[in-house]
Write an enzyme that holds these catalytic residues in place. Structure first.
Site: not given
Ligand code: DOR
Length: 441
Positions: A65-67, A235, A306, A97, A182, A310
């Site tokens: 996830h590179f946001r 996962h 994964d 996402n 997921h 944050h």
């Molecule tokens: O812990 C998680 N964080 N699981 C996920 O499926 C999404 C991910 C996130 O995008 O922060």
């Protein structure tokens, strides 16, 4: 006989493949492998002596996830891909996402344009499957730079969610490629939400318990059977799911993360609190042992990190307001090398899990193996080197890792993407030239 002049010859390394390791030279021309063998007499513009190093097919991380766009305070495509190449990763498959989520043509085109020549490694994106876009997915999943559809059956970071059988079934009926899931049961998560005690992250695997994952995966397998469709379960965290997945190998593929193979409850929560919080959760040691058993038995297809960063401030909020997820793209290979040094898996297995199977499952073109004609993506590792993971080494924007302080045996010392060395001995050595991966679809 025509003598070809190569761009680069890499000599003296031990080349690792799924069948074993052999000493050989590798010649590269126009970004691709051009010859493999004894090339002592061949001509090249450049030579790179990698004696003492082991050369792996470029490591592919099939879940990050590179946001970007929208959450760049956590990470972006540039910073995330920098972390990737610093950890020996040559290609990543990135999750939808973001803000806005990657669920339509415009969002996909935007992401691919952002990644091109800005990411340090090659890349592909998942398109998010929703109730609304199911009918468009056959078109979206074939767009340039797309590795497949991703569906959240349980809610996690962001608001992508398809919790119901009808919704998941509808997506499966429409699409043609293997979709990634997921798998946590949203209805059970909602019911059990009161079990998440404020300030007590030890209740994370109580709230999001085994049964939430097991019942979701049971439903998912049934729906995939009905639709006669291949699925990729991301996962996986429980012993019981592994048993079900093992019985359905003809239609399912399986990912585990280094976090779930390395950490266990309650210790991880006691040691690093909410920094160990992810979805699905880190669970007790019995499940971790089952994941390793499944890996040995060939039930696990790929290791995905994964990578879900944050900020420290966000993670420091009182549980359950703290967001779930940890960075991992840079530590994927070091952790797996360390497990290898401990005797938990062979080098052949590692290569299969980190490159070869990603190619097979996703029908990735021109990557995944050191063979003539493929992109010259390589990961150079020093199996004898011990290093301690430090915050200074962490290239992800969040600046932390759940694994700092851990001493690792086996270390990535070089990353090559399409014939260009982009990382060497921990330094960035080339400008970003990331390109979308191609697929045989
Ligand atoms: O812990 C998680 N964080 N699981 C996920 O499926 C999404 C991910 C996130 O995008 O922060």
């Amino acid at each position: 006989m025509t003598t070809e002049k190569y761009d680069l010859i890499i000599s003296g390394g031990m080349i690792a493949g799924p069948q074993g390791t052999q000493e050989a030279d590798i010649a590269i021309k126009d970004e691709r492998f051009a010859a493999i063998g004894n090339l002592a007499d061949a001509e090249a513009d450049e030579r790179l002596d990698v004696s003492g190093l082991t050369v792996l097919p470029g490591v592919i991380d099939t879940q990050v996830h590179f946001r970007e766009p929208g959450l760049e305070h956590k990470e972006d495509l540039q910073s995330g891909s920098l972390a990737a190449v610093m950890g020996g990763v040559t290609a990543v498959f990135e999750m939808p996402n973001t803000k806005p989520p990657t669920t339509n043509k415009e969002a996909i085109e935007d992401k691919v344009a952002r990644g091109r020549n800005r990411m340090h490694c090659d890349f592909a994106f998942y398109v998010g499957g929703t109730h609304e876009n199911a009918a468009q997915l056959p078109e979206l999943e074939r767009m340039e730079g797309i590795c497949g559809v991703k569906v959240f059956m349980g809610s996690s970071t962001g608001n992508l969610l398809v919790p119901d059988d009808d919704g998941v079934g509808d997506i499966l009926k429409h699409i043609n490629r293997r979709a990634a899931f997921h798998s946590e049961d949203e209805y059970r998560l909602r019911e059990r939400r009161p079990l998440a005690e404020t300030g007590n992250v030890l209740t994370h695997p109580v709230w999001r318990d085994e049964e939430a994952a097991i019942s979701s995966t049971r439903r998912l397998i049934k729906l995939a059977r009905e639709a006669n469709q291949h699925i990729h379960v991301l996962h996986v965290t429980t012993e019981e799911e592994m048993q079900m997945l093992a019985a359905n190998r003809d239609i399912v593929s399986v990912e585990v993360t280094p976090q779930h193979l390395t950490l266990a409850a309650p210790e991880a929560y006691e040691e690093i609190g909410t920094f160990a919080q992810m979805n699905p959760p880190i669970r007790e040691a019995r499940h971790r042992a089952a994941l390793w058993k499944a890996l040995e038995q060939g039930i696990v297809d790929v290791i995905g990190s994964d990578h879900a960063p944050h900020t420290r401030e966000e993670k420091a909020e009182a549980y359950p307001h703290s967001p779930a997820g940890m960075p991992g793209v840079q530590t994927l290979l070091p952790l797996m090398l360390d497990h290898m040094a401990e005797g938990k898996l062979s080098l052949e297995k590692l290569v299969t899990l980190t490159s070869l199977n990603a190619q097979k499952l996703f029908s990735l073109k021109e990557k995944g193996a050191i063979q003539i004609g493929n992109h010259a993506d390589l990961t150079f590792v020093d199996l004898k080197r011990s290093e301690t993971i430090t915050e200074e080494w962490v290239a992800a924007r969040c600046g932390w890792s759940p694994f700092t302080g851990r001493t690792i045996r086996g270390w990535p010392v070089g990353t090559m993407v399409r014939g260009t060395c982009v990382m060497w001995q921990g330094e960035l050595t080339a400008p970003a030239t990331g390109q979308p991966c191609l697929f045989d679809i």
